[in-house]
Design an enzyme around this catalytic site. Structure first.
Site, PDB file in Angstrom:
ATOM      1  N   THR A 107      25.983   3.615  38.343  1.00 43.01           N
ATOM      2  CA  THR A 107      24.578   2.407  38.299  1.00 43.01           C
ATOM      3  C   THR A 107      24.274   1.622  39.096  1.00 43.01           C
ATOM      4  O   THR A 107      23.034   1.227  39.734  1.00 43.01           O
ATOM      5  CB  THR A 107      25.538   1.664  36.351  1.00 43.01           C
ATOM      6  OG1 THR A 107      25.398   2.462  35.293  1.00 43.01           O
ATOM      7  CG2 THR A 107      23.793   0.705  36.405  1.00 43.01           C
ATOM      8  N   THR A 183      31.695   2.068  36.802  1.00 41.96           N
ATOM      9  CA  THR A 183      31.844   1.351  36.243  1.00 41.96           C
ATOM     10  C   THR A 183      33.138   2.042  35.372  1.00 41.96           C
ATOM     11  O   THR A 183      33.983   1.277  35.202  1.00 41.96           O
ATOM     12  CB  THR A 183      31.294  -0.072  35.292  1.00 41.96           C
ATOM     13  OG1 THR A 183      30.296   0.988  34.249  1.00 41.96           O
ATOM     14  CG2 THR A 183      30.554  -0.820  36.128  1.00 41.96           C
ATOM     15  N   ASP A 184      32.496   3.694  34.742  1.00 39.30           N
ATOM     16  CA  ASP A 184      32.816   3.957  33.685  1.00 39.30           C
ATOM     17  C   ASP A 184      34.691   4.903  34.278  1.00 39.30           C
ATOM     18  O   ASP A 184      35.951   4.475  33.562  1.00 39.30           O
ATOM     19  CB  ASP A 184      32.761   5.607  33.292  1.00 39.30           C
ATOM     20  CG  ASP A 184      32.012   5.091  32.654  1.00 39.30           C
ATOM     21  OD1 ASP A 184      31.140   4.052  32.462  1.00 39.30           O
ATOM     22  OD2 ASP A 184      31.181   6.265  32.148  1.00 39.30           O
ATOM     23  N   LYS A 262      38.859  -1.229  31.506  1.00 33.24           N
ATOM     24  CA  LYS A 262      37.110  -1.514  31.478  1.00 33.24           C
ATOM     25  C   LYS A 262      37.037  -1.389  29.752  1.00 33.24           C
ATOM     26  O   LYS A 262      37.464  -0.931  29.424  1.00 33.24           O
ATOM     27  CB  LYS A 262      36.326   0.679  31.900  1.00 33.24           C
ATOM     28  CG  LYS A 262      34.885  -0.509  31.000  1.00 33.24           C
ATOM     29  CD  LYS A 262      33.921   0.858  31.752  1.00 33.24           C
ATOM     30  CE  LYS A 262      32.295   0.488  31.148  1.00 33.24           C
ATOM     31  NZ  LYS A 262      31.183   0.933  31.179  1.00 33.24           N
TER      32      LYS A 262
HETATM   33  N1  ASP Z   1      28.295   6.840  33.614  1.00 31.29           N
HETATM   34  C1  ASP Z   1      28.453   5.747  35.112  1.00 31.29           C
HETATM   35  C2  ASP Z   1      29.003   5.396  36.527  1.00 31.29           C
HETATM   36  O1  ASP Z   1      30.236   5.353  35.901  1.00 31.29           O
HETATM   37  C3  ASP Z   1      28.096   4.451  34.077  1.00 31.29           C
HETATM   38  C4  ASP Z   1      28.266   3.121  35.444  1.00 31.29           C
HETATM   39  O2  ASP Z   1      27.785   3.305  36.473  1.00 31.29           O
HETATM   40  O3  ASP Z   1      28.568   2.016  35.131  1.00 31.29           O
HETATM   41  O4  ASP Z   1      29.146   6.655  37.074  1.00 31.29           O
END
Ligand code: ASP
Length: 449
Positions: A107, A183-184, A262
């Site tokens: 993201t 973040t995942d 997370k």
């Molecule tokens: N699904 C995304 C990822 O982890 C979510 C994010 O970036 O926060 O790449």
């Protein structure tokens, strides 16, 4: 260039769209079961299987039409391609520290295509620099795209590639490295890099965002500025993960790479230190250390790179009624390590004992974490734990399951000898074991104001 091949459409949907010479962004008319739908063709990459055609209607709603041989598609108008012109790179101030921002996707490196409504992984690190010009007051920034993936698609091979890329830049003499990441699975990558990059001379900080950088509510800029500030100036030299401390924009905290998880699907302060404290805080552009226990920045230190990971490691979560043949399956599949997520202090049902014993006897490293997350595995309290220990199951102490899993992958990437792997696994390499367990309330308040 046509985007249709890389737009996520597959099978009949792709065939029909190509036949009608349609590209993403074109205005199309789809006739299906006597109904006509007209709108903009949007990509499928984030929207599922790829076998139905997604049209953004005038109303703003997206509809999916199943692609079957009797569906008719007609191109009504040519679309204008979404354009994002990267802002110019701000001027560098030679007095500031030199930080490399690497982008891996997620993201933080995404922007919304307002025309189609889809989020696309579109910003390179230099785009990010242009979008957050304040960075030029914090560091001299150099940028590099390592890959462009949502983090759920990142594998052990990517960890290796990333570790090697970071090592190259550190050897060139940068003052810090920032890695923009989804973040995942960012905490898995931070654990992986913590084991792969040892004796770091400078900080390596992962950073993500819960909202893409073009949304007013985005946390991308504040997180990025905090991460770059800490990478360039902080006195620690470890792998860290920088994100919002709370839901407000006031402070960014840097968590230790092996102690962070997370914990919330959408909040800005989704990452929490588990069984540990954040290492540093960035508030009002000042970096303050939050603990005295950390490895110091020292440019004369020689980085030790150990970037290999085994992909032959499985995670098995214990639950009431777990079928032990799941463990046998992994052993038969040739797994070299199994991480069990046990209950409480570190237990699994006695019905699994034969399978666990068989796994260990066949040379599989079986390690045990607690699914409680907080606290410490103690397998000496109850018979169950003692039995498991006697089979050769390795307790994870206060490492939580994800870090334990990554460490097992790393240990088995260094050696194929199970005993050597267990030895490595039990060695405290990057602060993954803490000497004593503190109540979580203290964890949350120490140094945090
Ligand atoms: N699904 C995304 C990822 O982890 C979510 C994010 O970036 O926060 O790449």
């Amino acid at each position: 260039m046509s985007q249709i091949e890389s737009s996520g459409y597959k099978g009949e949907a792709l065939r029909l769209l190509k036949l009608a010479d349609c590209d993403i962004g074109d205005i199309i008319k789809v006739t299906s079961k006597g109904k006509v739908y007209e709108g903009i063709l949007i990509p499928r990459s984030e929207l599922g299987e790829g076998t139905s055609i997604i049209v953004k209607m005038k109303s703003g709603y997206n509809i999916g039409i199943q692609a079957t041989a009797d569906v008719k598609i007609e191109k009504v108008g040519k679309g204008t391609k979404p354009a994002f012109a990267s802002p110019p790179i701000p001027e560098q101030n030679p007095a500031l520290p030199h930080v490399v921002i690497m982008s891996t996707g997620g993201t933080i490196a995404s922007r919304v295509d307002y025309r189609t409504g889809a989020v696309r992984s579109a910003l390179s690190a230099s785009d990010l620099y242009g979008v957050v010009p304040e960075l030029s007051d914090v560091a001299q920034v150099d940028t590099e795209i390592v890959f462009s993936l949502y983090s759920e698609n990142i594998t052990q091979q990517h960890w290796t590639e990333l570790a090697v890329t970071v090592a190259k830049r550190i050897e060139q003499g940068v003052d810090g490295v920032v890695i923009a990441h989804g973040t995942d699975t960012m905490a898995y990558t931070s654990a992986a890099l913590s084991f792969a990059l040892q004796n770091l001379p400078v900080p390596v900080i992962l950073v993500g965002a819960q909202r893409s950088s073009d949304r007013p509510s985005s946390d991308a800029a504040t997180n990025l500025i905090g991460a770059v500030k800490a990478a360039g100036e902080a006195t620690f030299a470890e792998v860290g993960l920088a994100m919002h401390e709370t839901v407000s924009d006031k402070a960014i905290v840097v968590h230790r790479g092996t102690k962070v998880r997370k914990c919330h699907t959408s909040r800005r302060d989704t990452f929490k230190s588990i069984n540990g404290f954040p290492i540093a805080k960035v508030k009002d552009l000042q970096v303050t250390m939050q603990t005295g226990q950390y490895k110091r920045r020292d440019p004369s230190k020689k980085l030790i790179l150990k970037p290999d990971f085994s992909d032959k490691v499985a995670l098995v979560k214990f639950y009431p009624g777990l079928d032990p043949s799941i463990i046998d399956f992994y052993v038969d599949k040739g797994m070299k390590g199994i991480l069990l997520e046990g209950s409480g202090l570190g237990h699994v049902s006695k019905f699994c004992f034969d399978s666990i014993k068989n796994a260990v006897d066949k040379g599989v490293v079986v390690a045990l974490a607690s699914q409680c997350i907080w606290g410490r595995v103690n397998m000496n309290v109850y018979d169950t734990g003692r039995d498991l220990l006697s089979f050769g199951v390795v307790p994870l102490d206060d490492m939580f399951p994800e870090t334990g899993l990554v460490k097992l992958m790393w240990a088995l990437g260094q050696t194929s000898d199970p005993q050597q792997a267990v030895k490595l696994f039990k060695t405290n390499i990057a602060g993954e074991f803490s000497p004593r367990t503190l109540p979580q309330e203290e964890n949350l308040t120490e140094g945090g104001q």
